[in-house]
Write a protein that holds these residues in place. Structure first.
Motif, PDB file in Angstrom:
ATOM      1  N   MET A  76       0.637  -1.166   0.059  1.00  0.00           N
ATOM      2  CA  MET A  76       0.075   0.093   0.119  1.00  0.00           C
ATOM      3  C   MET A  76       0.797   1.346   0.116  1.00  0.00           C
ATOM      4  SD  MET A  76      -3.052  -1.026   2.679  1.00  0.00           S
ATOM      5  CE  MET A  76      -4.508  -1.906   2.190  1.00  0.00           C
ATOM      6  N   ILE A  77       2.063   1.277   0.845  1.00  0.00           N
ATOM      7  CA  ILE A  77       2.791   2.488   0.947  1.00  0.00           C
ATOM      8  C   ILE A  77       3.442   2.692  -0.411  1.00  0.00           C
ATOM      9  CG2 ILE A  77       4.750   3.405   2.129  1.00  0.00           C
ATOM     10  CD1 ILE A  77       4.075   2.116   4.686  1.00  0.00           C
ATOM     11  N   GLU A  78       3.981   1.665  -1.114  1.00  0.00           N
ATOM     12  CA  GLU A  78       4.728   1.910  -2.341  1.00  0.00           C
ATOM     13  C   GLU A  78       3.684   2.301  -3.283  1.00  0.00           C
ATOM     14  OE1 GLU A  78       8.033   1.689  -3.001  1.00  0.00           O
ATOM     15  OE2 GLU A  78       8.007   1.223  -0.536  1.00  0.00           O
ATOM     16  N   ARG A  79       2.536   1.924  -3.372  1.00  0.00           N
ATOM     17  CA  ARG A  79       1.574   2.373  -4.365  1.00  0.00           C
ATOM     18  C   ARG A  79       1.300   3.525  -4.022  1.00  0.00           C
ATOM     19  NH1 ARG A  79      -3.146  -1.694  -5.849  1.00  0.00           N
ATOM     20  NH2 ARG A  79      -1.456  -2.877  -6.463  1.00  0.00           N
ATOM     21  N   VAL A  80       1.008   4.014  -2.956  1.00  0.00           N
ATOM     22  CA  VAL A  80       0.765   5.445  -2.495  1.00  0.00           C
ATOM     23  C   VAL A  80       2.107   6.558  -3.113  1.00  0.00           C
ATOM     24  CG1 VAL A  80       0.372   7.290  -0.780  1.00  0.00           C
ATOM     25  CG2 VAL A  80      -0.848   5.135  -0.868  1.00  0.00           C
ATOM     26  N   LYS A  81       3.096   6.042  -2.668  1.00  0.00           N
ATOM     27  CA  LYS A  81       4.481   6.598  -3.152  1.00  0.00           C
ATOM     28  C   LYS A  81       4.419   6.864  -4.706  1.00  0.00           C
ATOM     29  CE  LYS A  81       7.369   5.729   0.706  1.00  0.00           C
ATOM     30  NZ  LYS A  81       8.723   5.065   1.112  1.00  0.00           N
ATOM     31  N   HIS A  82       4.351   5.727  -5.334  1.00  0.00           N
ATOM     32  CA  HIS A  82       4.318   5.681  -6.740  1.00  0.00           C
ATOM     33  C   HIS A  82       3.293   6.619  -7.434  1.00  0.00           C
ATOM     34  CE1 HIS A  82       3.778   4.056 -10.995  1.00  0.00           C
ATOM     35  NE2 HIS A  82       4.982   3.940 -10.997  1.00  0.00           N
ATOM     36  N   ASP A  83       1.822   6.496  -6.873  1.00  0.00           N
ATOM     37  CA  ASP A  83       1.087   7.167  -7.844  1.00  0.00           C
ATOM     38  C   ASP A  83       0.792   8.588  -7.240  1.00  0.00           C
ATOM     39  OD1 ASP A  83       0.344   4.784  -8.933  1.00  0.00           O
ATOM     40  OD2 ASP A  83      -1.059   4.295  -7.545  1.00  0.00           O
TER      41      ASP A  83
ATOM     42  N   ASP B 183      -5.340   5.823  -3.932  1.00  0.00           N
ATOM     43  CA  ASP B 183      -6.427   5.117  -4.838  1.00  0.00           C
ATOM     44  C   ASP B 183      -7.193   4.192  -3.611  1.00  0.00           C
ATOM     45  OD1 ASP B 183      -8.061   3.742  -6.463  1.00  0.00           O
ATOM     46  OD2 ASP B 183      -6.719   3.464  -7.699  1.00  0.00           O
ATOM     47  N   ALA B 184      -8.252   4.787  -3.453  1.00  0.00           N
ATOM     48  CA  ALA B 184      -9.057   3.974  -2.417  1.00  0.00           C
ATOM     49  C   ALA B 184      -9.568   2.591  -2.827  1.00  0.00           C
ATOM     50  CB  ALA B 184     -10.214   4.716  -1.929  1.00  0.00           C
ATOM     51  N   ALA B 185      -9.847   2.511  -3.928  1.00  0.00           N
ATOM     52  CA  ALA B 185     -10.256   1.182  -4.605  1.00  0.00           C
ATOM     53  C   ALA B 185      -9.179   0.479  -4.739  1.00  0.00           C
ATOM     54  CB  ALA B 185     -11.000   1.514  -5.979  1.00  0.00           C
ATOM     55  N   ALA B 186      -7.874   0.650  -4.956  1.00  0.00           N
ATOM     56  CA  ALA B 186      -6.933  -0.136  -4.974  1.00  0.00           C
ATOM     57  C   ALA B 186      -6.523  -0.823  -3.596  1.00  0.00           C
ATOM     58  CB  ALA B 186      -5.860   0.498  -5.921  1.00  0.00           C
ATOM     59  N   LEU B 187      -6.584   0.223  -2.715  1.00  0.00           N
ATOM     60  CA  LEU B 187      -5.974  -0.111  -1.378  1.00  0.00           C
ATOM     61  C   LEU B 187      -7.119  -0.969  -0.778  1.00  0.00           C
ATOM     62  CD1 LEU B 187      -4.607   3.391  -0.031  1.00  0.00           C
ATOM     63  CD2 LEU B 187      -3.549   1.584  -1.067  1.00  0.00           C
ATOM     64  N   TYR B 188      -8.462  -0.766  -1.106  1.00  0.00           N
ATOM     65  CA  TYR B 188      -9.333  -1.737  -0.963  1.00  0.00           C
ATOM     66  C   TYR B 188      -9.258  -3.115  -1.264  1.00  0.00           C
ATOM     67  CZ  TYR B 188     -14.154  -3.659   0.235  1.00  0.00           C
ATOM     68  OH  TYR B 188     -15.128  -4.535   0.384  1.00  0.00           O
ATOM     69  N   GLU B 189      -8.770  -3.187  -2.511  1.00  0.00           N
ATOM     70  CA  GLU B 189      -8.693  -4.514  -3.356  1.00  0.00           C
ATOM     71  C   GLU B 189      -7.631  -5.208  -2.263  1.00  0.00           C
ATOM     72  OE1 GLU B 189      -7.397  -6.334  -7.354  1.00  0.00           O
ATOM     73  OE2 GLU B 189      -7.865  -4.025  -7.269  1.00  0.00           O
ATOM     74  N   LEU B 190      -6.444  -4.677  -2.115  1.00  0.00           N
ATOM     75  CA  LEU B 190      -5.520  -5.124  -1.076  1.00  0.00           C
ATOM     76  C   LEU B 190      -5.877  -5.632   0.126  1.00  0.00           C
ATOM     77  CD1 LEU B 190      -2.235  -2.851  -2.156  1.00  0.00           C
ATOM     78  CD2 LEU B 190      -2.652  -5.299  -2.699  1.00  0.00           C
ATOM     79  N   ALA B 191      -6.598  -4.703   0.752  1.00  0.00           N
ATOM     80  CA  ALA B 191      -6.994  -5.331   2.023  1.00  0.00           C
ATOM     81  C   ALA B 191      -8.171  -6.478   2.034  1.00  0.00           C
ATOM     82  CB  ALA B 191      -7.817  -3.994   2.744  1.00  0.00           C
ATOM     83  N   GLU B 192      -8.923  -6.624   0.966  1.00  0.00           N
ATOM     84  CA  GLU B 192      -9.682  -7.473   0.956  1.00  0.00           C
ATOM     85  C   GLU B 192      -9.108  -8.961   0.430  1.00  0.00           C
ATOM     86  OE1 GLU B 192     -13.412  -7.972   1.093  1.00  0.00           O
ATOM     87  OE2 GLU B 192     -12.736  -6.425   2.595  1.00  0.00           O
ATOM     88  N   GLY B 193      -8.024  -8.689  -0.336  1.00  0.00           N
ATOM     89  CA  GLY B 193      -7.078  -9.754  -0.668  1.00  0.00           C
ATOM     90  C   GLY B 193      -6.766 -10.615   0.562  1.00  0.00           C
ATOM     91  N   ASN B 194      -6.175  -9.719   1.498  1.00  0.00           N
ATOM     92  CA  ASN B 194      -5.345 -10.164   2.664  1.00  0.00           C
ATOM     93  C   ASN B 194      -6.673 -10.869   3.494  1.00  0.00           C
ATOM     94  OD1 ASN B 194      -2.774  -9.986   4.131  1.00  0.00           O
ATOM     95  ND2 ASN B 194      -4.368  -9.649   5.544  1.00  0.00           N
ATOM     96  N   LYS B 195      -7.759 -10.442   3.684  1.00  0.00           N
ATOM     97  CA  LYS B 195      -8.919 -10.763   4.246  1.00  0.00           C
ATOM     98  C   LYS B 195      -9.274 -12.010   3.816  1.00  0.00           C
ATOM     99  CE  LYS B 195     -13.707  -9.850   5.851  1.00  0.00           C
ATOM    100  NZ  LYS B 195     -14.774  -8.802   5.517  1.00  0.00           N
ATOM    101  N   ARG B 196      -9.585 -12.384   2.574  1.00  0.00           N
ATOM    102  CA  ARG B 196      -9.652 -13.557   1.802  1.00  0.00           C
ATOM    103  C   ARG B 196      -8.822 -14.644   2.271  1.00  0.00           C
ATOM    104  NH1 ARG B 196     -11.221 -10.245  -2.286  1.00  0.00           N
ATOM    105  NH2 ARG B 196      -9.331 -10.688  -3.483  1.00  0.00           N
ATOM    106  N   LEU B 197      -7.310 -14.296   2.038  1.00  0.00           N
ATOM    107  CA  LEU B 197      -6.335 -15.261   2.574  1.00  0.00           C
ATOM    108  C   LEU B 197      -6.646 -15.715   3.897  1.00  0.00           C
ATOM    109  CD1 LEU B 197      -3.193 -13.564   1.081  1.00  0.00           C
ATOM    110  CD2 LEU B 197      -4.224 -15.732   0.160  1.00  0.00           C
TER     111      LEU B 197
END
Length: 349
Positions: free
Chosen positions: A105-112, A116-130
């Protein structure tokens, strides 16, 4: 001794001692008139146990159960400590995944430059599914109940459908594929009663193992006391990173769903040394198409019992396992050993 003496001896506060007393973990005697607490050497021992278990993160209610059973059930403390170690490894692996997600998440924010709330939400949801995938595993097969006669089930003669046919040949083939060398460290994932690990140990290879069933581990320890074992799961292997030259597993991953199998592969990769290799021998179909053709043929032949046994577990889709291993950086060789057992040899690219 008085509470201040007890506190000084164990390097804890009188307040902590009173708290453990309130929770019923220790029961010191009180003087008739003074009301002061008087502690015995037995109280010292009990409180030392409490403090130790708290240090490894065990909850008060669990400690109370341990204390109640310790005098009545031999090995109870060891059992609970092993459970606690397994839980700690699970938490550690989960925390590592959370850290990785946060770093991404941090690297994505630094790069962009923006969040991007949608992208961060997708990462968080992926971790939740795992996490949900790890937590949803249930021992539907009661391995604790079958531990004492497991060897008879896999080694004995069986009429009709037999997924364990040529069992010893399969294990010998795993050993040959792993090609163990003197001085190497190996891990048997899902060690069961130790039938595979013992083959390596008898060649002088230092083996370790883990299993989720305490009774299977106890049977393994009776048969092979020279093999160190731990209570643990495929989703949080109870060993640190990069500890093993090779990992082997046999007849165990068919108890994991396809998604859980992929988590197990990642754990194998975590505990392997750089350049380490992996050998899997398990119940599989080449792909989903072969599975469907085979089940259809069994249905046409009236082999309902065979279908029931196959559908009671999760025979792997070999193509998905190979793809998962390739994503982790392995080159994979695949071979069918029996009608249902396939062997995968994964070496680093």
């Amino acid at each position: 001794m008085l509470i201040k003496d007890m506190a000084a001896r164990l390097q804890i506060t009188p307040r902590a001692i009173r708290y453990y007393e309130e929770k019923g973990l220790i029961k010191p005697q009180k003087a008739d008139e003074s009301g002061y607490r008087h502690f015995t050497e037995e109280d010292v021992w009990k409180l030392q146990t409490v403090v130790t278990l708290r240090e490894v993160g065990m909850q008060i209610e669990d400690i109370r159960l341990v204390m109640e059973k310790m005098e009545d059930q031999q090995g109870s403390l060891l059992h609970h400590l092993e459970l606690q170690r397994s839980v700690l490894y699970s938490r550690w692996v989960e925390m590592s995944k959370l850290i990785q997600t946060t770093e991404t998440m941090i690297e994505r924010v630094k790069h962009d430059g923006v969040m991007d709330a949608a992208a961060l939400y997708e990462l968080a949801e992926g971790n939740k599914r795992l996490r949900q995938t790890r937590d949803n595993w249930v021992d539907r097969w009661n391995f604790d109940q079958i531990a004492d006669h497991y060897d008879e089930l896999v080694l004995g003669e069986r009429e009709g459908f037999n997924p364990h046919e040529n069992y010893e040949y399969v294990l010998d083939t795993v050993v040959a594929a792993a090609n163990p060398q003197e001085g190497e460290q190996g891990l048997d994932a899902g060690i069961g009663t130790g039938n595979l690990a013992s083959r390596f140990a008898l060649r002088g290879i230092h083996m370790s193992g883990f299993d989720q069933s305490l009774q299977m581990l106890q049977r393994c320890r009776q048969k092979h006391p020279f093999i160190p074992t731990k209570l643990g799961t495929f989703f949080a292997i109870p060993f640190l990173e990069n500890g093993f030259d090779f990992v082997v597993t046999s007849y165990a991953m068919n108890h994991l769903t396809d998604e859980q199998k992929l988590l197990a592969l990642a754990e194998f990769n975590r505990v392997l040394k750089p350049g380490g290799r992996l050998v899997i021998a398990d119940l599989m179909f080449i792909d989903q198409a072969e599975r469907e053709r085979h089940l259809r043929a069994l249905r046409d032949a009236g082999e309902e019992e065979a279908i029931r046994i196959i559908e009671d577990k999760w025979y792997a889709d070999r193509s998905r396992l190979i793809e998962g291993l390739q994503d982790l950086g392995f080159e994979v060789q695949a071979k069918r050993l029996t009608r249902y057992v396939h062997l995968l040899l994964a070496n680093p690219r």
